[in-house]
Write an enzyme that holds these catalytic residues in place. Structure first.
Site, mmCIF file in Angstrom:
data_model
loop_
_atom_site.group_PDB
_atom_site.id
_atom_site.type_symbol
_atom_site.label_atom_id
_atom_site.label_comp_id
_atom_site.label_asym_id
_atom_site.label_seq_id
_atom_site.Cartn_x
_atom_site.Cartn_y
_atom_site.Cartn_z
ATOM 1 N N TYR A 51 -23.073 -0.101 21.727
ATOM 2 C CA TYR A 51 -23.825 -1.012 20.431
ATOM 3 C C TYR A 51 -25.336 -0.812 20.836
ATOM 4 C CZ TYR A 51 -19.370 -3.528 19.446
ATOM 5 O OH TYR A 51 -18.290 -3.796 18.916
ATOM 6 N N LYS A 76 -18.311 -4.059 26.499
ATOM 7 C CA LYS A 76 -16.901 -3.357 26.655
ATOM 8 C C LYS A 76 -17.437 -1.876 27.410
ATOM 9 C CE LYS A 76 -15.846 -4.997 22.061
ATOM 10 N NZ LYS A 76 -17.141 -5.462 21.522
#
Length: 273
Positions: A51, A76
């Protein structure tokens, strides 16, 4: 945690059932969004290395002055980093300005690469080192999960998957539950309510409970036992998404929403992505 429903994971950790997702939020937007969410009462934030906004999340967490033990932070492992999870997590921790995350997830199985089992073994070590409290996966189908169990004997605490009224993935949700794996919904509003908010049933329930369509859908996730992380950078929406703890849907209403499932996948297919 604030006065909100929590989920107990099979490793004993607890996490809020409702959190803030920050997919596609810019560095600047995410800092403001997380700051506002924490002011409202959110204590769970879900980000990811891919992200490119972990630094913004970290700045917001640092400025909020909320005790670390009251927060639940998820990030993640991206596909390209499956060969070196420890380096990837240490980079994420540096950006987040944290000593550990509460949950570290393999972002996709990426079966063509065929590294997810080896990466999972490394996540087990990262948990043992204390760099993450819990470990889980995203976007894993049953065969991917079965390989983890067969080859390592360690089940993820969570499988985060695309799940909304038009893609309910009931078979996978049930399999997860049978193996004590919590199911977490990403894109829980079907990417801004596309095709969901227009449903007459959702409108009727919104009128009945004096709520918005988004609040009805979020409540459906909660009442279905799902962990849910709606994404928004708009302060009014962040607040609206959190104001869902003062009502519950009835069993027959949950059954009606179940009929909306048409298998409409908006994101990639985990078997080929």
């Amino acid at each position: 945690m604030t006065n909100q429903p929590i989920i107990k994971l099979h490793d004993g950790s607890i996490m809020p059932q409702l959190g803030l997702g920050v997919w596609k939020a810019s560095h600047e937007d995410v800092q403001a969004a997380v700051t506002k969410a924490l002011e409202i009462g959110y204590r769970s934030v879900d980000t990811a290395a891919i992200y490119k906004n972990e630094e913004g999340v970290g700045l917001a967490l640092k400025s909020a002055a909320i005790p670390r033990e009251k927060l639940f932070i998820t990030t993640k492992l991206w596909n390209e980093d499956q060969a070196h999870p420890q380096q990837a997590l240490e980079t994420s921790l540096e950006k987040l300005q944290l000593d550990y995350v509460d949950l570290y997830l393999i972002h996709w199985p990426d079966p063509k690469q065929n590294r997810f089992v080896a990466a999972w073994r490394e996540l087990i070590k990262l948990r043992e080192q204390g760099l993450t409290r819990s470990i889980g996966v995203c976007n894993f189908h049953i065969p991917h999960l079965q390989r983890l169990l067969d080859e390592t004997g360690v089940a993820p605490v969570i499988n985060q998957i695309e799940l909304h009224p038009l893609l309910q993935q009931r078979q996978l949700h049930a399999w997860n539950a049978t193996h004590h794996i919590a199911t977490e919904s990403w894109s829980p509003l079907a990417q801004g309510g596309e095709g969901v908010f227009e449903q007459p049933l959702i409108h009727r329930l919104a009128e009945k409970y004096s709520k918005t369509p988004a609040q009805i859908v979020i409540r459906w996730h909660l009442d279905s036992g799902l962990i849910v992380i709606p994404k928004s950078v708009t302060p009014s929406r962040i607040r609206e998404n959190f104001e869902v703890f003062d009502f519950k849907l009835e069993k027959d209403e949950l059954s009606e929403i179940a009929k909306l499932d048409i298998g409409n996948r908006l994101g990639p297919d985990p078997d080929s992505f």
